[in-house]
Enzyme design. Structure first.
Site, PDB file in Angstrom:
ATOM      1  N   GLY A 124       0.804  -1.212   0.000  1.00  0.00           N
ATOM      2  CA  GLY A 124       0.000   0.000   0.000  1.00  0.00           C
ATOM      3  C   GLY A 124       0.841   1.268   0.000  1.00  0.00           C
ATOM      4  O   GLY A 124       1.885   1.357  -0.653  1.00  0.00           O
ATOM      5  N   SER A 125       0.418   2.256   0.782  1.00  0.00           N
ATOM      6  CA  SER A 125       1.023   3.587   0.727  1.00  0.00           C
ATOM      7  C   SER A 125       2.441   3.650   1.273  1.00  0.00           C
ATOM      8  O   SER A 125       3.101   4.688   1.131  1.00  0.00           O
ATOM      9  CB  SER A 125       0.138   4.583   1.478  1.00  0.00           C
ATOM     10  OG  SER A 125      -1.114   4.704   0.832  1.00  0.00           O
ATOM     11  N   THR A 126       2.931   2.586   1.904  1.00  0.00           N
ATOM     12  CA  THR A 126       4.330   2.597   2.340  1.00  0.00           C
ATOM     13  C   THR A 126       5.274   2.619   1.141  1.00  0.00           C
ATOM     14  O   THR A 126       6.476   2.872   1.307  1.00  0.00           O
ATOM     15  CB  THR A 126       4.644   1.372   3.218  1.00  0.00           C
ATOM     16  OG1 THR A 126       4.376   0.172   2.489  1.00  0.00           O
ATOM     17  CG2 THR A 126       3.841   1.403   4.511  1.00  0.00           C
TER      18      THR A 126
END
Length: 589
Positions: A303-305
């Site tokens: 995801g956004s990592t």
């Protein structure tokens, strides 16, 4: 007439004596020839059988076993040790010959202390009365061994062995692993370093006489002492991380979770925990899935990592600068008939704001602003298609497709962490690379004397700038990841779990971050799998765990707090520099 008959009889006597003499002589010669032939056959043609029979009666080998080496953490705390135990064995032939089964009370006492049914025990012992060895019970305690010895049952004997004991229990179970009943490593570092920990038993070969006395020592083979294994793990950090993770998994009703703590300069793994775990000292009735080291085996879309990597790639390529502003209006775009969008129209965003708001539109436009091969190479260089080098059994290399054709939609979703699957350990190594100035180094589960040589994959200037952006993320949006007294940088991640044919309703919450930003030392990655309550975003379920683990680890290692003024505004001076760069001029993408 009588004289004539007497003379005739005398003539026949020598012939009869000669016949008998030759017959006896022939028999004697035949016997001696047979003996000579047999002797020649045994000694010349087939001497091995005779030697074997002789060796069985006189040749003995006495072994000197060595205990398995200990496993220690980096401070010398014991994580696995060998303790003396004894094994109960039976000689069925002696049991039958000495009519030992008539000692019914003694057999009942033996069965009771071992927790067996007496009838099943005795039937198993005498099932084959010609056998000379049968295990009755492995690895009993010294107290039980003394009790059995006092029973004095003929044919029941004890043999000294050792048993593995794990003082840390479930806290370090997935790292240390365990051995089987024969002291052979089965899981974890017990298996990886089995040969080093085992050593080699010694042996003395000698010949004895009929009375059992040693008459000749033929050979002596010295035992090879096992080595102790010193891990990179700091058990204090390990215990802290496990406590916080276990509490979070329970509080958020998650199915599982993982935490990885590592030194950004050496790649040493200081903490690696999973929940649920298991007790390696008592594995009876333990479900098999609990043995899995999820931090290195289980993959998830990050995801956004991954958004910091997309920003960094654009900066490295040059399609974006520190002053770049991205126009994300109208908050959505179609790529090949499929939609990429933000929750709402965020308008124009600079790089700091793209990360603060976790804008899919912002990173998607950055990804599409550079050549496909360049973007993909940056993901591969980050190590998302290889293991981290820890050497742990079962470590996954992740799932990063290496194919020629990528659609714009696939590149866009890759920029915000979909379309690839990685492990928490791989995510930790990527953030360690950002923290140490752009050099990718292998992770290690053993304590190192010096840092390994790494591979530079990002520029120092850009990674330092990205750390400043990640610090802004913690200050502005991921506030639950803050650590009092320290400057922290990191990124939240929330991904929907894939199922057959698409995506389901379960989530994975992540947080990855480093500290202290002024001189990065540690990276911590937290993954909470399938939280079951109302909270499921990484900023809610994983960031608080990160904050407590990072704070405790920094204090345990005596890492000084960042030099902050009383109002704690020093960090904001760097953020101001970022803002000034934006105000001084910008480009639109």
């Amino acid at each position: 007439m009588n004289k004539a008959a007497s003379k005739k009889s005398n003539k026949n006597k020598p012939n009869s004596v000669a016949w008998r003499f030759y017959l006896v002589l022939g028999v004697i010669l035949l016997v001696y020839s047979g003996l000579a032939a047999r002797s020649a056959y045994i000694q010349v043609i087939e001497p091995d059988m005779l030697r074997k029979q002789g060796d069985m009666r006189s040749l003995r080998t006495l072994s000197s076993d060595v205990q398995r080496g200990s496993i220690l953490d980096r401070t010398g705390a014991e994580l696995a040790i060998s303790v003396p135990v004894e094994t109960v064995w039976a000689d069925p032939k002696i049991v039958v010959e000495r009519n030992a089964l008539t000692m019914t009370e003694h057999w009942q006492a033996l069965a009771d202390v071992l927790g067996h049914d007496v009838n099943k025990l005795t039937n198993r012992v005498v099932k084959n009365p010609k056998r000379r060895f049968l295990y009755v019970e492995r690895q009993v305690s010294p107290a039980v061994a003394d009790y059995i010895k006092a029973l004095k049952i003929p044919g029941i004997h004890l043999r000294k062995e050792s048993k593995r004991f794990y003082p840390a229990g479930e806290i370090s179970a997935h790292v240390v692993g365990f051995t089987n009943v024969d002291d052979k490593g089965i899981e974890g570092v017990e298996r990886v370093y089995d040969q080093l920990l085992t050593g080699a038993s010694g042996a003395k070969q000698f010949r004895k006489d009929a009375k059992g006395r040693k008459i000749e020592i033929l050979s002596v083979e010295a035992a090879e002492k096992p080595q102790d294994l010193v891990l990179s793990i700091d058990q204090r950090i390990q215990a802290l991380a496990y406590k916080e993770l276990k509490g979070a998994v329970s509080a958020f009703k998650a199915t599982s979770g993982s935490v990885v703590v590592a030194n950004v300069h050496t790649g040493e793994i200081l903490g690696l925990v999973n929940n649920p775990s298991y007790n390696p000292n008592n594995r009876a009735n333990t479900a098999q899935h609990r043995f899995r080291n999820r931090a290195i085996t289980d993959m998830a879309e990050p995801g956004s990592t991954m958004k910091p990597l997309s920003v960094l790639s654009a900066l490295e390529f040059g399609s974006a600068e520190k002053s770049t502003v991205i126009n994300t209006s109208p908050g959505r775009m179609r790529l090949g008939g499929r939609l990429v969008k933000d929750p709402f129209n965020r308008g124009k965003l600079n790089l700091q704001e793209i990360l603060n708001t976790s804008s899919n539109m912002g990173t998607a436009k950055l990804a599409l602003s550079m050549p496909k091969d360049f973007l993909l190479d940056k993901f591969f260089e980050a190590g998302f298609s290889e293991d981290t080098g820890s050497g742990l059994i079962g470590e996954s290399a992740g799932l990063m497709h290496d194919r020629q054709r990528w659609s714009k939609f696939e590149l866009a979703t890759l920029s915000f962490g979909y379309g690839l699957a990685i492990t928490p350990m791989q995510l930790a190594r990527f953030y360690a690379t950002l923290a140490n100035g752009g050099t990718k180094i292998p992770f290690s589960i053993t304590k190192l004397d010096k840092a390994p040589e790494g591979e530079r994959i990002y520029s120092t200037e850009m990674t330092q700038y990205l750390l400043a952006l990640l610090e802004g993320v913690v200050e502005e949006s991921a506030t639950k990841a803050k650590v009092e007294g320290y400057r922290v940088g990191g990124k939240t991640g929330t991904s929907i779990k894939a199922i057959a044919g698409g995506y389901g309703n379960d989530y994975v919450g992540l947080f990855a971050g480093v500290a202290p930003i002024s001189d990065p030392e540690l990276v911590v990655v937290v993954l909470i799998n399938e939280p079951g309550g109302d909270l499921y975003h990484g900023g809610d379920v994983a960031a608080p765990v990160f904050s407590r683990v990072m704070k405790g680890a920094l204090q345990i290692l005596n890492i000084a707090p960042d030099k902050l003024n009383k109002s704690g505004q020093e960090r904001r001076s760097q953020s101001a520099n970022v803002g000034n760069a934006v105000a001084g001029g910008h480009s639109n993408v």
